[in-house]
Design a protein around this motif. Structure first.
Motif: not given
Length: 246
Positions: A107-108, A139-154, A216-218
């Motif tokens: 997805d790039g 860093g990330s241009d793809d993370d949202t607040i929800l995915t950022l929290f999920g990644n941190y939690f897991f 990068r952003p997909r």
């Protein structure tokens, strides 16, 4: 001056061949489900960098459009026998025959500029190089607040339960020794694959390195992950891995 210039050019030429020979020992395993528009762009970027690595693209049998755009390329195309993101990676990794393999998205979002440094680090007696978006200069241009929290939690949960020393457990830009990938006996067919891989690497006491990279952003802008559904599956998988440790 001419003598120095000649020696410098000789040094560059010599090290280019070393780099090229190293890349011949690497296979990119690329899961590609409905990526007919993005995959040609990704493959062109890899080819433009003159990366002399092999490429295995795993495509579902019903995705005829993606199969079509792969005609005439230098990729080995595997028609996926099973179903799911994890299953595609397992089939591709099991087919790989080079010394090293690397999971690479279609997805790039993964930047191929890191492959050379990751491969050199892999040769420093590490079994796996896990890329991370949460270690500078990553860093990330793809993370949202929800995915950022999920990644941190897991990631935190896996650090507590498995004593993992990586900082981004859900990011699958991972390079490793092909023999080590196969030795893990990976079985998770869905997105839970991303936690099964580092957990089982820990069970095997494999050496891993936390490698900063920028996501990068997909290209398409569309995620195939359902944050709530797949997050629940990942949580269940972490608990199963902790309880059964296999």
């Amino acid at each position: 001056f001419l003598c120095i210039k000649a020696k410098f050019l000789c040094f560059i030429k010599k090290n280019y061949h070393i780099f090229k020979n190293l890349m011949e020992n690497l296979t990119l395993v690329i899961p590609a489900k409905f990526e007919a528009t993005t995959l040609p762009i990704v493959l062109k970027e890899i080819n433009d960098l003159n990366l002399n690595c092999k490429k295995i693209v795993v495509v579902p049998k019903y995705d005829l459009d993606t199969q079509k755009v792969l005609e005439g390329t230098d990729c080995k195309v595997l028609i996926q026998k099973g179903e799911g993101f994890g299953n595609a990676l397992i089939e591709g990794l099991n087919y790989s025959s080079t010394d090293y393999s690397c999971i690479f998205n279609a997805d790039g979002s993964f930047d191929p500029k890191y492959l050379n440094e990751m491969l050199k680090k892999n040769e420093d007696n590490y079994e796996f190089i896990f890329s991370t978006r949460y270690k500078k200069p990553g860093g990330s241009d793809d993370d949202t607040i929800l995915t950022l929290f999920g990644n941190y939690f897991f990631t935190l949960l896996c650090k507590i339960l498995f004593r993992l020393n990586i900082s981004d457990v859900l990011y699958t830009y991972v390079m490793g020794k092909t023999s080590a990938f196969k030795d893990l006996d990976l079985t998770y067919n869905d997105f839970s694959f991303c936690v099964e891989l580092p957990a089982k690497a820990k069970f095997k006491s494999f050496r891993v390195f936390d490698f900063p990279s920028y996501e990068r952003p997909r290209i398409s802008g569309k995620k195939k992950v359902n944050e709530l559904r797949d997050g629940f599956l990942i949580l269940i998988s972490i608990l199963k891995l902790f309880i059964f440790k296999k």
